[in-house]
Design an enzyme around this catalytic site. Structure first.
Site, mmCIF file in Angstrom:
data_model
loop_
_atom_site.group_PDB
_atom_site.id
_atom_site.type_symbol
_atom_site.label_atom_id
_atom_site.label_comp_id
_atom_site.label_asym_id
_atom_site.label_seq_id
_atom_site.Cartn_x
_atom_site.Cartn_y
_atom_site.Cartn_z
ATOM 1 N N THR A 102 0.829 -1.222 0.000
ATOM 2 C CA THR A 102 0.000 0.000 0.000
ATOM 3 C C THR A 102 0.854 1.260 0.000
ATOM 4 O OG1 THR A 102 -1.958 -0.979 0.975
ATOM 5 C CG2 THR A 102 -1.608 1.349 1.436
ATOM 6 N N THR A 134 5.118 11.314 7.646
ATOM 7 C CA THR A 134 5.273 11.235 9.099
ATOM 8 C C THR A 134 6.657 11.703 9.547
ATOM 9 O OG1 THR A 134 5.491 9.611 10.876
ATOM 10 C CG2 THR A 134 5.855 8.786 8.681
ATOM 11 N N ASP A 135 6.758 12.083 10.819
ATOM 12 C CA ASP A 135 8.066 12.418 11.388
ATOM 13 C C ASP A 135 8.952 11.177 11.541
ATOM 14 O OD1 ASP A 135 6.725 11.200 13.514
ATOM 15 O OD2 ASP A 135 7.025 12.840 14.931
ATOM 16 N N GLU A 136 8.331 9.980 11.480
ATOM 17 C CA GLU A 136 9.111 8.760 11.722
ATOM 18 C C GLU A 136 10.156 8.506 10.641
ATOM 19 O OE1 GLU A 136 7.165 5.314 13.153
ATOM 20 O OE2 GLU A 136 5.672 6.434 14.290
ATOM 21 N N TYR A 159 7.343 0.208 8.864
ATOM 22 C CA TYR A 159 6.389 1.286 8.561
ATOM 23 C C TYR A 159 7.114 2.541 8.086
ATOM 24 C CZ TYR A 159 3.546 5.433 9.476
ATOM 25 O OH TYR A 159 2.925 6.659 9.359
ATOM 26 N N LYS A 163 7.127 4.507 4.439
ATOM 27 C CA LYS A 163 6.717 5.906 4.260
ATOM 28 C C LYS A 163 7.873 6.713 3.644
ATOM 29 C CE LYS A 163 3.377 7.694 5.233
ATOM 30 N NZ LYS A 163 2.083 7.860 4.504
ATOM 31 N N ASN A 188 2.930 12.668 15.980
ATOM 32 C CA ASN A 188 1.826 11.795 16.434
ATOM 33 C C ASN A 188 0.516 12.555 16.572
ATOM 34 O OD1 ASN A 188 4.237 10.204 17.336
ATOM 35 N ND2 ASN A 188 2.614 8.861 18.082
HETATM 36 P P1 NAD Z 1 -5.451 4.993 9.458
HETATM 37 O O1 NAD Z 1 -4.804 3.653 9.544
HETATM 38 O O2 NAD Z 1 -6.380 5.421 10.523
HETATM 39 O O3 NAD Z 1 -6.254 5.113 8.082
HETATM 40 C C1 NAD Z 1 -5.736 4.644 6.861
HETATM 41 C C2 NAD Z 1 -6.888 4.608 5.856
HETATM 42 O O4 NAD Z 1 -6.346 4.190 4.593
HETATM 43 C C3 NAD Z 1 -7.983 3.604 6.239
HETATM 44 O O5 NAD Z 1 -9.255 4.174 6.055
HETATM 45 C C4 NAD Z 1 -7.759 2.448 5.261
HETATM 46 O O6 NAD Z 1 -8.954 1.756 4.939
HETATM 47 C C5 NAD Z 1 -7.183 3.185 4.049
HETATM 48 N N1 NAD Z 1 -6.361 2.315 3.217
HETATM 49 C C6 NAD Z 1 -5.367 1.480 3.624
HETATM 50 N N2 NAD Z 1 -4.861 0.810 2.561
HETATM 51 C C7 NAD Z 1 -5.524 1.270 1.467
HETATM 52 C C8 NAD Z 1 -5.444 0.973 0.071
HETATM 53 N N3 NAD Z 1 -4.583 0.065 -0.394
HETATM 54 N N4 NAD Z 1 -6.279 1.625 -0.778
HETATM 55 C C9 NAD Z 1 -7.192 2.529 -0.299
HETATM 56 N N5 NAD Z 1 -7.317 2.822 1.008
HETATM 57 C C10 NAD Z 1 -6.483 2.213 1.876
HETATM 58 O O7 NAD Z 1 -4.250 6.016 9.281
HETATM 59 P P2 NAD Z 1 -4.121 7.497 9.850
HETATM 60 O O8 NAD Z 1 -3.567 7.423 11.208
HETATM 61 O O9 NAD Z 1 -5.350 8.238 9.570
HETATM 62 O O10 NAD Z 1 -2.947 8.039 8.902
HETATM 63 C C11 NAD Z 1 -3.237 8.646 7.645
HETATM 64 C C12 NAD Z 1 -1.940 9.053 6.971
HETATM 65 O O11 NAD Z 1 -1.249 9.984 7.785
HETATM 66 C C13 NAD Z 1 -0.979 7.903 6.724
HETATM 67 O O12 NAD Z 1 -0.367 8.115 5.485
HETATM 68 C C14 NAD Z 1 0.027 8.018 7.862
HETATM 69 O O13 NAD Z 1 1.278 7.505 7.456
HETATM 70 C C15 NAD Z 1 0.077 9.520 8.033
HETATM 71 N N6 NAD Z 1 0.431 9.985 9.387
HETATM 72 C C16 NAD Z 1 -0.223 9.497 10.493
HETATM 73 C C17 NAD Z 1 0.080 10.010 11.758
HETATM 74 C C18 NAD Z 1 -0.638 9.514 12.988
HETATM 75 O O14 NAD Z 1 -0.250 9.890 14.108
HETATM 76 N N7 NAD Z 1 -1.680 8.700 12.877
HETATM 77 C C19 NAD Z 1 1.058 10.998 11.882
HETATM 78 C C20 NAD Z 1 1.710 11.459 10.744
HETATM 79 C C21 NAD Z 1 1.385 10.963 9.500
HETATM 80 O O1 DAU Z 2 4.929 9.882 14.754
HETATM 81 C C1 DAU Z 2 3.903 9.706 13.826
HETATM 82 C C2 DAU Z 2 3.407 8.287 13.874
HETATM 83 O O2 DAU Z 2 2.657 8.151 15.073
HETATM 84 C C3 DAU Z 2 2.552 7.927 12.675
HETATM 85 O O3 DAU Z 2 3.331 8.012 11.500
HETATM 86 C C4 DAU Z 2 1.977 6.522 12.827
HETATM 87 O O4 DAU Z 2 1.102 6.223 11.751
HETATM 88 C C5 DAU Z 2 1.196 6.470 14.133
HETATM 89 O O5 DAU Z 2 0.702 5.156 14.340
HETATM 90 C C6 DAU Z 2 2.063 6.893 15.307
HETATM 91 O O6 DAU Z 2 3.091 5.920 15.553
HETATM 92 P P1 DAU Z 2 3.532 5.495 17.032
HETATM 93 O O7 DAU Z 2 4.178 4.172 16.967
HETATM 94 O O8 DAU Z 2 4.285 6.591 17.680
HETATM 95 O O9 DAU Z 2 2.060 5.413 17.738
HETATM 96 P P2 DAU Z 2 1.475 4.363 18.788
HETATM 97 O O10 DAU Z 2 0.175 4.943 19.259
HETATM 98 O O11 DAU Z 2 1.464 2.985 18.257
HETATM 99 O O12 DAU Z 2 2.516 4.433 19.978
HETATM 100 C C7 DAU Z 2 2.794 5.659 20.659
HETATM 101 C C8 DAU Z 2 3.877 5.371 21.691
HETATM 102 O O13 DAU Z 2 3.307 4.554 22.727
HETATM 103 C C9 DAU Z 2 5.065 4.591 21.157
HETATM 104 O O14 DAU Z 2 6.233 5.054 21.797
HETATM 105 C C10 DAU Z 2 4.782 3.149 21.552
HETATM 106 C C11 DAU Z 2 3.992 3.302 22.835
HETATM 107 N N1 DAU Z 2 2.957 2.272 23.106
HETATM 108 C C12 DAU Z 2 2.061 1.987 22.132
HETATM 109 C C13 DAU Z 2 1.048 1.065 22.356
HETATM 110 C C14 DAU Z 2 0.077 0.698 21.253
HETATM 111 C C15 DAU Z 2 2.870 1.712 24.374
HETATM 112 O O15 DAU Z 2 3.677 2.002 25.268
HETATM 113 N N2 DAU Z 2 1.876 0.798 24.602
HETATM 114 C C16 DAU Z 2 0.962 0.438 23.638
HETATM 115 O O16 DAU Z 2 0.083 -0.423 23.899
#
Ligand code: NAD
Ligand code: DAU
Length: 354
Positions: A102, A134-136, A159, A163, A188
């Protein structure tokens, strides 16, 4: 004004749904949400706007070249906001294949379809491909310093590597084919409609269910938290005002250790939903095995988007986390539909006839 359509990929996800709601509620754009509906896609998050005549849904995989090309041709968009992705780091460690497919192949397919469409546009002035990243991709920081647009890429998880790869492809399509692109890299996110596998919603739900609150390692890893609507605002601004070929780092200077985040949630719940036995939710905290390759610290310098595009976060962590906990308390049905799997049958019932 003539109708202007934006494509949003991943609009049924956490951040994508915030972007779609904001575009429908606070702009004149028509919006086509392209989402294949993986486990993370939930149309219940779009219930409030799904009957709006400016909103359309296309259940399509971003890897599906024929249908993506059809969507570009049919809707003649003035831009695309690309959020669809596999987003959960823990899942990427267990099964990286879907992340490669994806995040890398899907982005490649969108770029190719966008290039083909853009090459035929008579008015090329407005089209932009905004890639949400993402910042990652920058790797892990020590105790000090910030990521910025000039930080070298150093992704460490499947991941973040997927990205980073997609960011590189997007840049290459700009330099090689002149496709008008903008990239955003955000910290995040948290807020309403967050899938309950991620730290903040998981902790809220586990706390209310009387379950353990799992903290990886010692809980001293640091994340920089941004309220999701502030991110959505930044993405729309990047489309409207972003310079072509540029990237913008988005973050609100809200660095917290994971332990601080979990303790804050527990204290807010103690206040808003005290337990019958008057014990604190803090007692449910449990330290568990650390994530493999767990990045220590993320922190963003958002000066460029603030100075060049005028972006500002409206929420700080204290206001945003309180709103978020309250939202989960008020929207237990949304959460329960996910936990029971009912959200997927809701989608079948409400969309199979459309
Ligand atoms: P999410 O997992 O909540 O949502 C992803 C969406 O994409 C879902 O609705 C899923 O059905 C759809 N999807 C997945 N594969 C697909 C495909 N092959 N075709 C069409 N649709 C598809 O993700 P999110 O947390 O909303 O993140 C959205 C974007 O922002 C991502 O690109 C992620 O890398 C980026 N991002 C997320 C965070 C965060 O903290 N969540 C931070 C920075 C950047
Ligand atoms: O920084 C941006 C990223 O933030 C996005 O690109 C990703 O899509 C998003 O999922 C998020 O990634 P993280 O790995 O930082 O998010 P997560 O909520 O999974 O975890 C946040 C922090 O908490 C991380 O240091 C791991 C920790 N964690 C996570 C879970 C699920 C725990 O300690 N316990 C847990 O059960």
């Amino acid at each position: 004004m003539t109708q202007q359509t934006l494509l949003v990929t991943g609009g049924a996800g956490f951040i994508g749904s915030a972007v779609v709601r904001q575009l429908i509620n606070a702009s004149d754009y028509h919006v086509v949400n392209i989402d294949v509906l993986t486990y993370a896609g939930n149309l219940e998050s779009l219930k409030s706007i799904s009957d709006n005549p400016r909103y359309k849904f296309e259940q399509v995989d971003i890897c599906d070249k024929e249908n993506i090309a059809r969507i570009f041709a049919e809707y003649q968009p003035v831009g695309i906001l690309h959020l669809a992705a596999e987003s959960h780091v823990d899942r990427s460690i267990v099964g990286p294949g879907e992340f490669i497919q994806t995040n890398i192949v899907g982005t490649y397919n969108l770029l190719e379809c966008a290039r083909e469409y853009y090459s035929k546009l008579t008015d090329k002035s407005q089209f932009k491909f905004v890639h949400i990243s993402t910042d990652e991709v920058f790797g892990s920081l020590g105790e000090t310093g910030y990521f910025s647009e000039t930080t070298a890429y150093d992704p460490r998880s499947p991941y973040s590597a997927s990205k980073a790869s997609s960011d590189m492809l997007v840049r290459a399509w700009y330099h090689t084919y002149n496709l008008p692109i903008v990239i955003t890299n955000c910290t995040n996110n948290y807020g309403p409609y967050h899938f309950p596998e991620k730290l903040i919603p998981l902790v809220i739900n586990n706390a209310l269910a009387g379950k353990e609150l799992p903290i990886y390692g010692k809980g001293d890893n640091i994340r920089d938290w941004l309220y999701v609507d502030d991110h959505a605002k930044g993405i729309i601004l990047a489309y409207e005002k972003g310079q072509l070929g540029e990237s913008y780092c988005i973050g609100g200077h809200n660095e917290k250790t994971n332990l601080e985040v979990v303790q804050t949630i527990c204290k807010i719940l103690d206040e808003l939903q005290p337990k019958a036995d008057a014990k604190s939710y803090l007692e449910q905290i449990s330290y568990v095995t650390d994530r493999a390759g767990h990045d220590f610290r993320y922190a963003m310098d958002p000066s460029k988007i603030q100075n060049d595009l005028g972006w500002q976060a409206e929420e700080n962590f204290d206001t945003g986390i309180r709103k978020t906990v309250q939202w989960y308390l008020d929207n237990q049905e949304w959460v329960n539909h996910i936990l029971s799997g009912e959200y997927q049958s809701w989608i079948q019932q409400n969309y199979s006839s459309r």
